[in-house]
Design an enzyme around this catalytic site. Structure first.
Site, PDB file in Angstrom:
ATOM      1  N   ARG A 106       0.824  -1.216   0.000  1.00  0.00           N
ATOM      2  CA  ARG A 106       0.000   0.000   0.000  1.00  0.00           C
ATOM      3  C   ARG A 106       0.856   1.263   0.000  1.00  0.00           C
ATOM      4  NH1 ARG A 106      -3.072   1.777  -2.659  1.00  0.00           N
ATOM      5  NH2 ARG A 106      -4.034  -0.291  -2.531  1.00  0.00           N
ATOM      6  N   LYS A 141       1.787  24.978  -5.510  1.00  0.00           N
ATOM      7  CA  LYS A 141       0.599  24.396  -4.881  1.00  0.00           C
ATOM      8  C   LYS A 141       0.738  22.872  -4.861  1.00  0.00           C
ATOM      9  CE  LYS A 141      -2.270  28.277  -6.327  1.00  0.00           C
ATOM     10  NZ  LYS A 141      -3.389  28.749  -7.178  1.00  0.00           N
ATOM     11  N   LYS A 173       4.184  39.241  -5.830  1.00  0.00           N
ATOM     12  CA  LYS A 173       2.776  38.926  -6.067  1.00  0.00           C
ATOM     13  C   LYS A 173       1.862  40.024  -5.530  1.00  0.00           C
ATOM     14  CE  LYS A 173       1.495  34.612  -5.629  1.00  0.00           C
ATOM     15  NZ  LYS A 173       1.139  34.316  -7.036  1.00  0.00           N
ATOM     16  N   GLU A 207       3.714  39.961 -10.619  1.00  0.00           N
ATOM     17  CA  GLU A 207       2.337  39.616 -10.938  1.00  0.00           C
ATOM     18  C   GLU A 207       1.569  40.882 -11.257  1.00  0.00           C
ATOM     19  OE1 GLU A 207      -0.131  36.599  -8.615  1.00  0.00           O
ATOM     20  OE2 GLU A 207      -1.045  38.497  -7.984  1.00  0.00           O
ATOM     21  N   ASP A 228      -2.317  37.817 -14.341  1.00  0.00           N
ATOM     22  CA  ASP A 228      -3.185  37.117 -13.395  1.00  0.00           C
ATOM     23  C   ASP A 228      -4.658  37.303 -13.726  1.00  0.00           C
ATOM     24  OD1 ASP A 228      -3.689  35.586 -11.035  1.00  0.00           O
ATOM     25  OD2 ASP A 228      -4.240  37.444 -10.023  1.00  0.00           O
TER      26      ASP A 228
END
Length: 292
Positions: A106, A141, A173, A207, A228
């Protein structure tokens, strides 16, 4: 698919993940079912079987799991990393102590299924832009602790890696812009200048939510500009405005269905968090039988 150069797997970190995963599965008493039912001297062979179409990634990690429990087991990869494998493909064959194979099953499959799922998703995104000149990138992410492996799987699928972490590119950002704006107008320009002074060896990305911010990033000399959540029309205008002075990356609201139209705009990159944060693990099984 032609041979590709994949990122190095950080096996020191992988071994830590394997130890943690096995400890989680075995607890203090171990694999009670296998210990009770399977004689310790029994030898067995097993195959890893693709139960759906997939792109293979992660066999070296699966091998590491089996060898952790049986250092003398024989692990034979039957396909290459990055290879498309139709349903029914045998991915690998393992021979060794039956107890070890069952106990490792597993944990090995959890790693392999996840990484094959990432690679398969990356292949779909890369195929949607094939021939356009626009490249698909992953993002940060990722599953905590699994970034190296998931970015490896993205590359195996035919997409490309963005920055690895916070350390290898300056990326200004929206929240950075907002805080920089508290000092007054010209926050993007100030931020780029400060980044150049402190980290002169790193590329700088900004960004931008609007064409005005694209213009300000260009005037500041940013190497990359992230567009963006822009419409295709806005991105087309940004391409004209930029005229090759910076690399452009489309991000936000990126779907598989939208990629072909974005590929016609002239942006250099498309980044998609979905390559890692919304992936379905591939369906893979291990079939085992005692040696005769």
């Amino acid at each position: 698919m032609s041979e590709m150069k994949l990122p190095e797997i950080d096996f020191q970190r992988v071994d830590q993940l394997i130890e943690s995963a096995l400890a989680e599965d075995l607890g203090e008493r171990g694999d009670t079912t296998t210990l009770a039912v399977i004689p310790p001297e029994l030898m067995a062979t097993a195959v890893l079987l693709a139960k759906e179409d997939l792109v293979c990634a992660g066999l070296p990690v699966a091998e590491r799991v089996f060898r952790r429990l049986d250092g003398h087991c024989r692990f034979e990869a039957l396909v290459k990393e990055g290879e498309f494998c139709p349903k029914g493909t045998l991915l690998a064959r393992i021979a060794g102590r039956a107890q070890a194979l069952l106990t490792a099953e597993r944990t090995a499959l959890n790693f392999l299924q996840r990484l094959c799922g990432v690679a398969t998703c990356a292949r779909r995104y890369a195929d949607a832009l094939r021939g356009s000149g626009t490249q698909v990138l992953d993002t940060r992410k990722t599953t905590p602790g699994y970034r190296n492996l998931e970015k490896y799987a993205v590359a195996a699928g035919g997409a490309a890696n963005h920055r690895i972490g916070l350390f290898d590119r300056v990326m200004i950002k929206d929240n950075h812009r907002e805080l920089a704006g508290l000092e007054g107008a010209g926050g993007i320009g100030r931020s780029v200048a400060r980044a150049r002074r402190m980290f002169p060896d790193l590329e700088v990305q900004v960004e931008a939510d609007s064409l005005n911010e694209v213009r300000e990033a260009l005037e500041a000399g940013a190497d990359y500009i992230l567009l963006d959540n822009m419409s295709n029309e806005m991105m087309a205008e940004a391409v004209k405005m930029t005229a090759g002075r910076a690399k452009l990356e489309a991000s936000g609201g990126i779907t598989l269905e939208r990629l072909p139209s974005i590929g016609k705009l002239g942006v250099d990159f498309v980044s998609a968090g979905a390559l890692t944060h919304s992936v379905k693990s591939a369906d893979i099984s291990m079939d085992i039988e005692a040696e005769k």
